[in-house]
Scaffold this motif. Structure first.
Motif, PDB file in Angstrom:
ATOM      1  N   HIS A  10      -1.571  -3.322   8.315  1.00 58.27           N
ATOM      2  CA  HIS A  10      -1.899  -2.031   7.732  1.00 58.27           C
ATOM      3  C   HIS A  10      -0.615  -1.273   7.435  1.00 58.27           C
ATOM      4  CE1 HIS A  10      -6.245  -2.215   8.549  1.00 58.27           C
ATOM      5  NE2 HIS A  10      -5.874  -2.934   9.595  1.00 58.27           N
ATOM      6  N   LEU A  11      -0.677  -0.414   6.424  1.00 57.82           N
ATOM      7  CA  LEU A  11       0.467   0.386   5.997  1.00 57.82           C
ATOM      8  C   LEU A  11       0.460   1.734   6.711  1.00 57.82           C
ATOM      9  CD1 LEU A  11       2.857   0.948   4.091  1.00 57.82           C
ATOM     10  CD2 LEU A  11       1.190   1.648   2.362  1.00 57.82           C
ATOM     11  N   ALA A  37      -1.437  11.392  16.426  1.00 59.08           N
ATOM     12  CA  ALA A  37      -2.019  11.743  15.131  1.00 59.08           C
ATOM     13  C   ALA A  37      -1.677  10.744  14.027  1.00 59.08           C
ATOM     14  CB  ALA A  37      -1.552  13.132  14.729  1.00 59.08           C
ATOM     15  N   SER A  38      -0.951   9.687  14.340  1.00 57.07           N
ATOM     16  CA  SER A  38      -0.536   8.728  13.320  1.00 57.07           C
ATOM     17  C   SER A  38      -1.736   8.038  12.688  1.00 57.07           C
ATOM     18  CB  SER A  38       0.378   7.669  13.929  1.00 57.07           C
ATOM     19  OG  SER A  38       1.562   8.253  14.385  1.00 57.07           O
ATOM     20  N   LYS A  39      -1.649   7.837  11.387  1.00 55.87           N
ATOM     21  CA  LYS A  39      -2.716   7.191  10.629  1.00 55.87           C
ATOM     22  C   LYS A  39      -2.141   6.096   9.736  1.00 55.87           C
ATOM     23  CE  LYS A  39      -6.255  10.087  11.436  1.00 55.87           C
ATOM     24  NZ  LYS A  39      -7.511   9.720  11.971  1.00 55.87           N
ATOM     25  N   THR A  40      -3.020   5.175   9.337  1.00 59.13           N
ATOM     26  CA  THR A  40      -2.651   4.186   8.340  1.00 59.13           C
ATOM     27  C   THR A  40      -3.155   4.664   6.985  1.00 59.13           C
ATOM     28  OG1 THR A  40      -4.690   2.922   8.602  1.00 59.13           O
ATOM     29  CG2 THR A  40      -2.833   2.298  10.006  1.00 59.13           C
ATOM     30  N   SER A  41      -2.770   3.998   5.924  1.00 58.15           N
ATOM     31  CA  SER A  41      -3.186   4.387   4.576  1.00 58.15           C
ATOM     32  C   SER A  41      -4.683   4.284   4.371  1.00 58.15           C
ATOM     33  CB  SER A  41      -2.481   3.521   3.538  1.00 58.15           C
ATOM     34  OG  SER A  41      -1.126   3.822   3.521  1.00 58.15           O
ATOM     35  N   CYS A  78      -5.648  -0.560   2.314  1.00 61.02           N
ATOM     36  CA  CYS A  78      -4.276  -0.054   2.236  1.00 61.02           C
ATOM     37  C   CYS A  78      -3.656  -0.405   0.889  1.00 61.02           C
ATOM     38  CB  CYS A  78      -3.427  -0.626   3.366  1.00 61.02           C
ATOM     39  SG  CYS A  78      -3.794   0.062   4.989  1.00 61.02           S
ATOM     40  N   GLU A  79      -3.997  -1.572   0.331  1.00 57.78           N
ATOM     41  CA  GLU A  79      -3.474  -2.001  -0.965  1.00 57.78           C
ATOM     42  C   GLU A  79      -3.925  -1.076  -2.085  1.00 57.78           C
ATOM     43  OE1 GLU A  79      -1.670  -4.998  -2.283  1.00 57.78           O
ATOM     44  OE2 GLU A  79      -0.898  -4.708  -0.276  1.00 57.78           O
ATOM     45  N   THR A  80      -5.125  -0.527  -1.975  1.00 53.76           N
ATOM     46  CA  THR A  80      -5.672   0.321  -3.027  1.00 53.76           C
ATOM     47  C   THR A  80      -5.497   1.809  -2.724  1.00 53.76           C
ATOM     48  OG1 THR A  80      -7.864   0.223  -2.026  1.00 53.76           O
ATOM     49  CG2 THR A  80      -7.363  -1.422  -3.707  1.00 53.76           C
ATOM     50  N   SER A  81      -4.750   2.147  -1.693  1.00 50.36           N
ATOM     51  CA  SER A  81      -4.587   3.544  -1.287  1.00 50.36           C
ATOM     52  C   SER A  81      -3.572   4.285  -2.159  1.00 50.36           C
ATOM     53  CB  SER A  81      -4.141   3.616   0.172  1.00 50.36           C
ATOM     54  OG  SER A  81      -2.814   3.133   0.287  1.00 50.36           O
ATOM     55  N   LYS A  82      -3.637   5.600  -2.105  1.00 48.79           N
ATOM     56  CA  LYS A  82      -2.675   6.433  -2.826  1.00 48.79           C
ATOM     57  C   LYS A  82      -1.275   6.260  -2.260  1.00 48.79           C
ATOM     58  CE  LYS A  82      -5.863  10.041  -4.271  1.00 48.79           C
ATOM     59  NZ  LYS A  82      -6.222  11.456  -4.140  1.00 48.79           N
ATOM     60  N   GLN A  83      -1.170   6.076  -0.943  1.00 46.59           N
ATOM     61  CA  GLN A  83       0.138   5.897  -0.308  1.00 46.59           C
ATOM     62  C   GLN A  83       0.830   4.649  -0.842  1.00 46.59           C
ATOM     63  OE1 GLN A  83       1.513   8.107   1.917  1.00 46.59           O
ATOM     64  NE2 GLN A  83       3.368   6.941   1.647  1.00 46.59           N
TER      65      GLN A  83
END
Length: 67
Positions: A6-7, A15-19, A48-53
């Motif tokens: 995961h990105l 509070a850390s999150k992935t994309s 994660c591949e299709t995320s805005k990040q």
């Protein structure tokens, strides 16, 4: 079943999150952009591949390559 990479997106500590929106503490494998883009495509998280990040990071890499 294989684990997906995961990105990392934002936040720090609890509070850390992935994309893809998962909490870092509940994610078995995650990486920053440099390590994530070196990961083979078949092991990357589809969300994660299709995320805005992902799009933002890819755009920044393209700008750096053009300069």
């Amino acid at each position: 079943m294989t684990h997906q990479m995961h990105l990392n997106k934002s936040g720090s500590g609890m509070a850390s999150k992935t994309s893809c929106g998962r909490n870092i503490l509940r994610t078995p494998m995650s990486a920053n952009w440099g390590d994530y883009k070196n990961e083979p495509v078949q092991y990357r998280c589809i969300k994660c591949e299709t995320s805005k990040q992902f799009a933002v990071n890819a755009k920044m890499d393209a700008r750096k390559a053009a300069a």
